[in-house]
Design a protein around this motif. Sequence first.
Motif, PDB file in Angstrom:
ATOM      1  N   UNK A 250      20.629 -14.317 -23.583  1.00 35.52           N
ATOM      2  CA  UNK A 250      21.525 -14.521 -22.447  1.00 35.52           C
ATOM      3  C   UNK A 250      21.172 -13.590 -21.295  1.00 35.52           C
ATOM      4  N   UNK A 251      20.861 -12.361 -21.625  1.00 31.95           N
ATOM      5  CA  UNK A 251      20.597 -11.347 -20.600  1.00 31.95           C
ATOM      6  C   UNK A 251      19.426 -11.708 -19.691  1.00 31.95           C
ATOM      7  N   UNK A 284       7.289  -3.179 -18.765  1.00 33.49           N
ATOM      8  CA  UNK A 284       7.984  -4.468 -18.767  1.00 33.49           C
ATOM      9  C   UNK A 284       7.700  -5.195 -20.074  1.00 33.49           C
ATOM     10  N   UNK A 285       8.691  -5.971 -20.511  1.00 32.29           N
ATOM     11  CA  UNK A 285       8.585  -6.698 -21.781  1.00 32.29           C
ATOM     12  C   UNK A 285       8.887  -8.171 -21.547  1.00 32.29           C
ATOM     13  N   UNK A 286       8.002  -9.022 -22.029  1.00 34.24           N
ATOM     14  CA  UNK A 286       8.247 -10.461 -21.956  1.00 34.24           C
ATOM     15  C   UNK A 286       9.166 -10.875 -23.097  1.00 34.24           C
ATOM     16  N   UNK A 287      10.130 -11.721 -22.786  1.00 29.14           N
ATOM     17  CA  UNK A 287      11.060 -12.232 -23.803  1.00 29.14           C
ATOM     18  C   UNK A 287      10.709 -13.695 -24.068  1.00 29.14           C
ATOM     19  N   UNK A 288      10.447 -14.022 -25.333  1.00 28.85           N
ATOM     20  CA  UNK A 288       9.990 -15.363 -25.669  1.00 28.85           C
ATOM     21  C   UNK A 288      10.954 -16.064 -26.622  1.00 28.85           C
ATOM     22  N   UNK A 289      11.143 -17.335 -26.360  1.00 24.52           N
ATOM     23  CA  UNK A 289      11.921 -18.191 -27.252  1.00 24.52           C
ATOM     24  C   UNK A 289      10.942 -19.190 -27.833  1.00 24.52           C
ATOM     25  N   UNK A 300      14.804  -0.861 -15.334  1.00 24.49           N
ATOM     26  CA  UNK A 300      15.761  -0.940 -14.230  1.00 24.49           C
ATOM     27  C   UNK A 300      16.808  -2.022 -14.466  1.00 24.49           C
ATOM     28  N   UNK A 301      16.366  -3.242 -14.830  1.00 24.62           N
ATOM     29  CA  UNK A 301      17.379  -4.296 -14.972  1.00 24.62           C
ATOM     30  C   UNK A 301      18.182  -4.153 -16.262  1.00 24.62           C
ATOM     31  N   UNK A 306      23.653  -2.683 -18.462  1.00 26.88           N
ATOM     32  CA  UNK A 306      24.578  -1.814 -19.187  1.00 26.88           C
ATOM     33  C   UNK A 306      25.625  -1.221 -18.250  1.00 26.88           C
ATOM     34  N   UNK A 307      25.201  -0.883 -17.031  1.00 24.11           N
ATOM     35  CA  UNK A 307      26.141  -0.357 -16.043  1.00 24.11           C
ATOM     36  C   UNK A 307      27.188  -1.392 -15.678  1.00 24.11           C
TER      37      UNK A 307
END
Length: 316
Positions: A250-251, A284-289, A300-301, A306-307
């Motif tokens: 979701x994030x 940076x990290x790639x998120x894979x489905x 940063x994001x 969290x903030x």
Amino acid sequence: MITFKNVSKQYPDGTTAVKNINLEIKEGEFFVLIGPSGCGKTTTLKMINRLHDITEGELYIKDKLVSAHNIHKLRWNIGYVLQQIALFPHMTIAENIAIVPEMKHWKKNKIKTRIDELLTLVGLDPKQYRNRKPSELSGGQQQRVGVARALAADPPVILMDEPFSALDPLSREQLQQDIISLKEKIKKTFVFVTHDMSEAMTLGDRICLMKDGEIVQVGTPEEFIQKPKNEFVKTFIGNQGNALFETLDMFVKESEQPDVEPTEELASTATVQQAMDALYDHEAIAVKKGSKRIGVVTRKNLLAFLSDKTKEGGTL
């Protein structure tokens, strides 16, 4: 840059506000002092520009004892932004900003140029605002002028004592973003006091959490989330830890795509905590489905996420 060595502050009535603190604030960093009311954070800040003199210990700015400075010259070389803003109501915006440069006998043309530079820097059109009075500005605009005034004589150190706490939430959030932008444009050492952990995590390069006049923990926002020193730290952060168990699917849908190419991959079912751990070694990290990349996570994001969770009421 700023070094506290076994510093204590005791008031004449016997109250000990700060107890034997040791602290080093690095040159060019945004350092946040935080803690509950009465913890000593504002007293610690005010000892830097000698609004409060220390009772015991030593306090240095660039290897010179604060007590050895001429008090007036010391304060001219330290910008100071207050919660109350404290603009002079009978002066124009330009006249308010010009106070310290005039005390330092800058030439009129240099002062005028500096005023216009600073108003532009804090997002106020010089032609529109330089001749207005403070009463003609909103609270957020007045605080921008307060920041400009603190920067006027180009001091190496800027102290900010809960500068946004009196503002409405929208103005406060906008000014936080303005400060983030500002600190990337100018090379200054910021010392910022707040009681709001989400604000500290949004702004701080490092955070110092205080309680009862003592330092409880000093570290980066990531270190506070990942390695809270004790139960007090965990409680002060709130239920931040719960967010760390949320999954990335979701994030990342709302995450901006960074310029840097990811050097690591995580499945969309991985947790925020796992992403935080991985970001210690990767930008940076790639998120894979499955085999499809659905987004990218950066420090940063992730901290912004969290903030934002904290601002939603602490139910993380």
